[in-house]
Design a protein around this motif. Structure first.
Motif, mmCIF file in Angstrom:
data_model
loop_
_atom_site.group_PDB
_atom_site.id
_atom_site.type_symbol
_atom_site.label_atom_id
_atom_site.label_comp_id
_atom_site.label_asym_id
_atom_site.label_seq_id
_atom_site.Cartn_x
_atom_site.Cartn_y
_atom_site.Cartn_z
ATOM 1 N N GLU A 80 -4.388 -5.346 0.099
ATOM 2 C CA GLU A 80 -5.160 -5.800 -1.067
ATOM 3 C C GLU A 80 -4.547 -5.311 -2.383
ATOM 4 O O GLU A 80 -5.247 -4.923 -3.320
ATOM 5 N N ARG A 81 -3.226 -5.369 -2.446
ATOM 6 C CA ARG A 81 -2.553 -5.048 -3.696
ATOM 7 C C ARG A 81 -2.769 -6.163 -4.713
ATOM 8 O O ARG A 81 -3.069 -7.297 -4.354
ATOM 9 N N ALA A 82 -2.591 -5.831 -5.969
ATOM 10 C CA ALA A 82 -2.811 -6.807 -7.034
ATOM 11 C C ALA A 82 -1.732 -7.890 -7.010
ATOM 12 O O ALA A 82 -0.575 -7.636 -6.661
ATOM 13 N N GLU A 108 -9.846 -0.781 -10.966
ATOM 14 C CA GLU A 108 -9.970 -1.608 -9.771
ATOM 15 C C GLU A 108 -8.890 -1.310 -8.733
ATOM 16 O O GLU A 108 -9.155 -1.348 -7.527
ATOM 17 N N TYR A 109 -7.683 -1.033 -9.201
ATOM 18 C CA TYR A 109 -6.546 -0.878 -8.294
ATOM 19 C C TYR A 109 -5.997 0.548 -8.279
ATOM 20 O O TYR A 109 -4.836 0.766 -7.966
ATOM 21 N N LEU A 150 3.456 -3.663 -10.891
ATOM 22 C CA LEU A 150 2.741 -3.781 -9.635
ATOM 23 C C LEU A 150 3.638 -3.414 -8.454
ATOM 24 O O LEU A 150 4.861 -3.500 -8.533
ATOM 25 N N ASP A 204 -2.586 0.149 -6.417
ATOM 26 C CA ASP A 204 -1.624 -0.359 -7.397
ATOM 27 C C ASP A 204 -1.764 0.409 -8.710
ATOM 28 O O ASP A 204 -2.092 -0.157 -9.764
#
Length: 495
Positions: free
Chosen positions: A226-228, A293-294, A214, A298
């Motif tokens: 809004e990073r994981a 999603e990322y 990450l 990410d």
């Protein structure tokens, strides 16, 4: 270039040379004594008064340049400590080892660890000011605090009665050309899952479920991206597994600091031998989900299930089913991320919280969060919700280390001087912003009525991560700019 002690910087800027010297001294939060002693000796060797208190804060006085004695005293402020984060597989002891510096083009970085530019650069600017015999400035009070990255204990314990200045330049910002004039307040929140153990004999094959790769980042500055959060993702995978198959859980951990977004997290599982292939398929499914999603924020997320030794245990025990359920539920439910954006300032979070550390101990699984808000009422509301969640799950709860926000000052002569000098030096206007991160201006403004403060600094990227780096040319330009600001402040007579 890569070296632990010798210079890797070929330029002449004194700030970077002093930063190199400081980087040889370990100074993680709570372990700043050696760095404090080093700077105190540096000041005293040059004939300046250096006051050091029991928390190893420093107040160093440098008299005004002749002709500037009647200008108001200026406080130059930063913090001695740094966040210690390192990449997987990097051997580095933040309590003993120097930071191994590298120069890559116009950037200085470190070899697989955080660099400590936050806020070692402020210390280096202060040392350069002490060493600059030809600088023109009013009387200076250099204030270097401790434990800013954890509890802000240094700023809270500082004897402000020793300070005469009411203009303060905080050097804990990370973008050249942006002047920060307001910041969020915050608190630490602790959620602890009580642990009960049972025999793991016959529970299955021992496997390590790992979340890695990450981006991470600063839990204030970078939360808006809004990073994981690796701890949050670990909870989702564990929850997905328990919905489809039995397994034993013997430990969870992730993150290294509450004010850093966790980049890695892992769990020790016991998987029935006949279900190993299924568990690997489920893990691969979650890896694909997270990749989707990322994808933009990410993209390097990795999810793996591999043979593993125990996470600090002897491998003979695991959590009871009740403990496992509460641990997974806590990973799912303890909030992390932006809670509310500030509608008055586009792009600025108003309230957020970050689960930065999850650690399994003998008697409990401890979650440590950094919660922030520019409104005390919203901060209190989030803390109350987290307390209610802990109570509902049968977990222990605690909060503390509150620090106040830094309110915007409508009239600021210091801000005006910064803006005027910047326009003259750079030929363009400076941006004025608020920051969601917690900086010591809030505590010191609360304790020093009438304090006129700003926060400034050179380009510094990916702080609180091993990708941390600063732009060398920006540090050099900011040094020149700071000297011009102090000269302009010195030219003012009792304004």
């Amino acid at each position: 270039m890569d070296n632990a002690t010798a210079s890797v910087y070929g330029g002449t800027c004194p700030v970077i040379r002093h930063f190199e010297a400081l980087s040889a001294i370990p100074r993680s939060s709570g372990h700043e004594r050696a760095a404090s002693d080093f700077v105190a000796k540096f000041a005293r060797d040059r004939g300046y008064e250096a006051l050091q208190d029991e928390t190893f804060n420093l107040i160093i006085r440098k008299p005004a340049t002749p002709g500037y004695e009647h200008a108001p005293t200026v406080i130059v402020q930063g913090h001695l400590d740094m966040v210690g984060e390192k990449n997987e597989g990097v051997v580095h002891d933040f309590l003993r080892d120097p930071i191994r510096l590298r120069v890559e083009g116009d950037f200085m970085t470190a070899a697989g660890t955080t660099l400590g530019g936050d806020d070692g650069l402020a210390v280096a600017y202060a040392m350069a000011l002490l060493d600059a015999g030809d600088a023109e400035h009013p009387a200076l009070e250099i204030v270097l605090t401790t434990e800013e990255e954890t509890s802000m204990k240094g700023a809270r314990k500082l004897d402000v009665g020793q300070l005469t200045g009411r203009r303060m330049i905080n050097l804990d910002s990370d973008r050249e050309g942006i002047l920060y004039v307001s910041s969020a307040g915050g608190a630490r929140v602790y959620h602890t899952v009580p642990v009960a153990w049972t025999d793991a004999a016959g529970a299955g094959a021992r496997r390590r479920l790992r979340i890695a790769g990450l981006v991470g980042g600063h839990s204030g500055d970078d939360i808006v991206h809004e990073r994981a959060n690796a701890c949050e993702l670990l909870g989702r995978v564990l929850n997905g597994l328990r919905a489809r198959m039995p397994y034993g859980l013997a430990g969870v951990r992730g993150g290294l600091a509450s004010n850093a977004i966790p980049r890695e997290a892992e769990a020790l599982l016991y998987v029935p031998e006949e279900r190993l292939a299924e568990a690997e398929r489920i893990t691969a499914e979650w890896a694909a989900i997270f990749k989707t999603e990322y994808e933009l924020v990410d993209p390097g997320i990795r999810v793996s299930l591999e043979p593993a030794a125990a996470l600090g245990e002897d491998g003979s025990r695991m959590f009871t089913e009740e403990t496992k359920r509460t641990a997974v539920d806590s990973l799912l439910l303890v909030p992390s991320g932006v809670m509310r954006m500030d509608k008055a300032i586009p792009g600025l979070p108003r309230t957020s919280t970050n689960v930065g550390v999850v650690a399994t101990g003998e008697d409990g699984i401890r979650f440590e969060s950094a919660t922030r808000s520019s409104l005390r009422s919203e901060l209190d509301a989030v803390v109350s919700r987290m307390e209610a969640l802990a109570r509902a799950l049968g977990c222990d709860f605690a909060s503390g280390d509150y620090y106040p926000g830094w309110p915007y000052r409508s009239s600021s002569r210091l801000r005006d001087v910064f803006l005027d000098v910047y326009a003259r030096e750079y030929g363009k206007p400076m941006e004025v912003k608020a920051v969601h991160a917690g900086i010591e201006c809030g505590i010191l403004a609360d304790r020093l009525p009438g304090l006129d403060a700003v926060s400034y600094g050179p380009d510094l990227y990916d702080i609180h991560t091993p990708d941390e780096r600063f732009r060398i040319s920006s540090v050099e330009r900011t040094w020149h700019y700071l000297l011009q600001v102090l000269r302009a402040l010195g030219a003012e007579q009792n304004i």
